[in-house]
Design a protein around this motif. Sequence first.
Motif, PDB file in Angstrom:
ATOM      1  N   GLY A  57       0.868  -1.195   0.000  1.00 55.21           N
ATOM      2  CA  GLY A  57       0.000   0.000   0.000  1.00 55.21           C
ATOM      3  C   GLY A  57       0.887   1.221   0.000  1.00 55.21           C
ATOM      4  N   ALA A  58       1.543   1.473  -1.178  1.00 55.78           N
ATOM      5  CA  ALA A  58       2.660   2.432  -1.171  1.00 55.78           C
ATOM      6  C   ALA A  58       2.476   3.645  -2.058  1.00 55.78           C
ATOM      7  N   ILE A  71       3.981  -1.843  -3.483  1.00 55.60           N
ATOM      8  CA  ILE A  71       2.756  -2.481  -3.980  1.00 55.60           C
ATOM      9  C   ILE A  71       1.577  -1.516  -3.869  1.00 55.60           C
ATOM     10  N   ARG A  90      -2.604   1.219  -8.307  1.00 59.33           N
ATOM     11  CA  ARG A  90      -2.475   2.206  -9.398  1.00 59.33           C
ATOM     12  C   ARG A  90      -1.034   2.279  -9.912  1.00 59.33           C
ATOM     13  N   CYS A 148      -1.115  -4.612  -7.856  1.00 57.21           N
ATOM     14  CA  CYS A 148      -1.862  -5.765  -7.354  1.00 57.21           C
ATOM     15  C   CYS A 148      -2.884  -5.288  -6.334  1.00 57.21           C
ATOM     16  N   ASP A 149      -4.057  -5.905  -6.356  1.00 56.30           N
ATOM     17  CA  ASP A 149      -5.023  -5.667  -5.284  1.00 56.30           C
ATOM     18  C   ASP A 149      -4.674  -6.624  -4.153  1.00 56.30           C
ATOM     19  N   ALA A 182      -1.711  -0.814   3.640  1.00 55.07           N
ATOM     20  CA  ALA A 182      -2.988  -0.680   2.918  1.00 55.07           C
ATOM     21  C   ALA A 182      -4.161  -1.032   3.837  1.00 55.07           C
ATOM     22  N   ALA A 183      -5.235  -0.286   3.689  1.00 59.17           N
ATOM     23  CA  ALA A 183      -6.435  -0.598   4.469  1.00 59.17           C
ATOM     24  C   ALA A 183      -7.648  -0.039   3.747  1.00 59.17           C
ATOM     25  N   THR A 217      -2.080   0.428  12.255  1.00 64.65           N
ATOM     26  CA  THR A 217      -3.388   0.244  12.846  1.00 64.65           C
ATOM     27  C   THR A 217      -3.903   1.594  13.351  1.00 64.65           C
ATOM     28  N   TYR A 224     -14.062  -1.652  10.292  1.00 63.48           N
ATOM     29  CA  TYR A 224     -12.681  -1.143  10.214  1.00 63.48           C
ATOM     30  C   TYR A 224     -12.018  -1.221  11.596  1.00 63.48           C
ATOM     31  N   GLY A 267      -4.250   8.110  15.240  1.00 62.28           N
ATOM     32  CA  GLY A 267      -5.462   8.892  15.040  1.00 62.28           C
ATOM     33  C   GLY A 267      -5.437   9.418  13.609  1.00 62.28           C
ATOM     34  N   PRO A 268      -6.302  10.385  13.292  1.00 60.31           N
ATOM     35  CA  PRO A 268      -6.354  10.883  11.913  1.00 60.31           C
ATOM     36  C   PRO A 268      -4.996  11.368  11.393  1.00 60.31           C
ATOM     37  N   THR A 309      -3.706  12.431   5.091  1.00 60.06           N
ATOM     38  CA  THR A 309      -3.406  11.766   3.810  1.00 60.06           C
ATOM     39  C   THR A 309      -4.584  12.014   2.859  1.00 60.06           C
ATOM     40  N   ASN A 316      -6.288   9.898   1.251  1.00 64.17           N
ATOM     41  CA  ASN A 316      -7.329   8.901   1.522  1.00 64.17           C
ATOM     42  C   ASN A 316      -8.248   9.339   2.667  1.00 64.17           C
TER      43      ASN A 316
HETATM   44  N1  LIG Z   1      -5.320   8.320   7.350  1.00 61.49           N
HETATM   45  C1  LIG Z   1      -5.775   8.199   8.591  1.00 61.49           C
HETATM   46  O1  LIG Z   1      -6.444   9.082   9.117  1.00 61.49           O
HETATM   47  C2  LIG Z   1      -5.455   6.973   9.403  1.00 61.49           C
HETATM   48  C3  LIG Z   1      -5.755   6.951  10.780  1.00 61.49           C
HETATM   49  C4  LIG Z   1      -5.440   5.833  11.523  1.00 61.49           C
HETATM   50  C5  LIG Z   1      -4.808   4.748  10.909  1.00 61.49           C
HETATM   51  N2  LIG Z   1      -4.538   4.797   9.581  1.00 61.49           N
HETATM   52  C6  LIG Z   1      -3.922   3.630   8.961  1.00 61.49           C
HETATM   53  O2  LIG Z   1      -2.819   4.040   8.194  1.00 61.49           O
HETATM   54  C7  LIG Z   1      -2.722   3.254   7.009  1.00 61.49           C
HETATM   55  C8  LIG Z   1      -2.687   4.183   5.808  1.00 61.49           C
HETATM   56  O3  LIG Z   1      -3.969   4.743   5.635  1.00 61.49           O
HETATM   57  P1  LIG Z   1      -4.329   5.972   4.700  1.00 61.49           P
HETATM   58  O4  LIG Z   1      -5.767   5.982   4.637  1.00 61.49           O
HETATM   59  O5  LIG Z   1      -3.747   7.189   5.252  1.00 61.49           O
HETATM   60  O6  LIG Z   1      -3.730   5.605   3.323  1.00 61.49           O
HETATM   61  P2  LIG Z   1      -2.362   5.947   2.517  1.00 61.49           P
HETATM   62  O7  LIG Z   1      -1.189   5.229   3.056  1.00 61.49           O
HETATM   63  O8  LIG Z   1      -2.204   7.406   2.358  1.00 61.49           O
HETATM   64  O9  LIG Z   1      -2.808   5.268   1.146  1.00 61.49           O
HETATM   65  C9  LIG Z   1      -3.180   3.913   1.113  1.00 61.49           C
HETATM   66  C10 LIG Z   1      -2.275   3.167   0.160  1.00 61.49           C
HETATM   67  O10 LIG Z   1      -2.691   1.803   0.120  1.00 61.49           O
HETATM   68  C11 LIG Z   1      -2.951   1.449  -1.233  1.00 61.49           C
HETATM   69  N3  LIG Z   1      -4.046   0.479  -1.233  1.00 61.49           N
HETATM   70  C12 LIG Z   1      -5.281   0.649  -0.711  1.00 61.49           C
HETATM   71  N4  LIG Z   1      -6.018  -0.443  -0.929  1.00 61.49           N
HETATM   72  C13 LIG Z   1      -5.239  -1.325  -1.593  1.00 61.49           C
HETATM   73  C14 LIG Z   1      -5.440  -2.617  -2.108  1.00 61.49           C
HETATM   74  N5  LIG Z   1      -6.615  -3.259  -1.988  1.00 61.49           N
HETATM   75  N6  LIG Z   1      -4.421  -3.242  -2.739  1.00 61.49           N
HETATM   76  C15 LIG Z   1      -3.242  -2.596  -2.892  1.00 61.49           C
HETATM   77  N7  LIG Z   1      -2.987  -1.372  -2.416  1.00 61.49           N
HETATM   78  C16 LIG Z   1      -3.978  -0.735  -1.781  1.00 61.49           C
HETATM   79  C17 LIG Z   1      -3.289   2.743  -1.948  1.00 61.49           C
HETATM   80  O11 LIG Z   1      -2.892   2.714  -3.289  1.00 61.49           O
HETATM   81  P3  LIG Z   1      -3.836   2.365  -4.523  1.00 61.49           P
HETATM   82  O12 LIG Z   1      -5.096   3.170  -4.350  1.00 61.49           O
HETATM   83  O13 LIG Z   1      -3.007   2.788  -5.687  1.00 61.49           O
HETATM   84  O14 LIG Z   1      -4.066   0.900  -4.465  1.00 61.49           O
HETATM   85  C18 LIG Z   1      -2.392   3.731  -1.223  1.00 61.49           C
HETATM   86  O15 LIG Z   1      -1.116   3.762  -1.789  1.00 61.49           O
HETATM   87  C19 LIG Z   1      -3.928   2.305   7.042  1.00 61.49           C
HETATM   88  O16 LIG Z   1      -3.529   1.046   7.558  1.00 61.49           O
HETATM   89  C20 LIG Z   1      -4.896   2.972   7.991  1.00 61.49           C
HETATM   90  O17 LIG Z   1      -5.735   2.052   8.657  1.00 61.49           O
HETATM   91  C21 LIG Z   1      -4.850   5.876   8.807  1.00 61.49           C
END
Ligand SMILES: NC(=O)c1ccc[n+]([C@@H]2O[C@H](COP(=O)([O-])OP(=O)(O)OC[C@H]3O[C@@H](n4cnc5c(N)ncnc54)[C@H](OP(=O)(O)O)[C@@H]3O)[C@@H](O)[C@H]2O)c1
Length: 267
Positions: A15-16, A38, A41, A65-66, A92-93, A142, A156, A187-188, A191, A193
Amino acid sequence: MNFKDKYGNTAMVAGASEGLGAAYANALAAKGFDLVLIARRWQALEVLADSIKKKFSVKIILVVCDISADDALQQIINATADTPIDFMVFNAAACYIGPFEKAPLETHLQIARLNAVSSLSFVHHFGSKMVERKRGGIIIMTSLAGFQGAGYVATYGATKAFNRVLAEGLWYEWKDLGVDVVACCCGPIDTPNFTNNNPVKASIFEPKYLVPENVVKEALDKIGKVPSFVCGRAFRVANFFMQHLLPRKTTIKFVGDGTKKMFDVSA
Ligand SMILES: NC(=O)c1ccc[n+]([C@@H]2O[C@H](COP(=O)([O-])OP(=O)(O)OC[C@H]3O[C@@H](n4cnc5c(N)ncnc54)[C@H](OP(=O)(O)O)[C@@H]3O)[C@@H](O)[C@H]2O)c1
């Protein structure tokens, strides 16, 4: 011994392509690791790889890859051939925000597949190889949503509890076998996403969103020292208060109400 000498040559980020995953890729390249990146996109991965190669002299394998697909692990094993993975970040999540019953079961199953089943499969495969080689490191991303029931992100949150408990268990099992495992609980984080969901502040007491580069810095600093940690001082204080001082019901209500407000959920 420096970080790379301790863990090995090649780091994989599952998830990079953007946000936090891209920040991990940059930071690991800065430490001298060759990378396996991985995501789904291709173009986003390619742009990231080009920008990393301009800054650091590292080899990069891209795998489109998904990660939730049944054959994802096999696709990655094929793409990486005989390159040993010495360090892994499972990042990835997927998340559905809204009333549990309003999403079809398949949505919840898809979240469970990516966040829990795939992280388990990846950790089992690549972690076992690290144990055989007697060295390696694994960071599992997490969330604070995994510390208690989290209304409107219930599935989630449940998968994120799984991630934390898995990491903590393996921290204990593998700490004397040369493999470090840590759960990075956030926490938040600011990003794309996260911000694409148009969040609003749930309360004036809510800490500022975490910055991806700071999360990565803290995770790379904490691995090998603790089984899990809450990222950012303000979130550590808030989480301590919620887990140890408030009644459980109050904490669960606070989190559910906060999520509802933050994402404007209508029941
Ligand atoms: N952002 C937050 O507020 C937050 C808070 C608490 C914890 N977290 C944790 O931090 C981690 C990152 O979260 P984020 O939301 O900030 O995302 P991010 O790291 O900014 O982006 C997610 C990455 O995962 C890839 N991805 C998502 N689904 C995938 C799949 N099915 N197969 C392959 N690649 C996949 C996406 O690329 P593609 O779309 O190109 O596949 C993207 O590169 C997660 O584990 C999340 O639970 C985030």
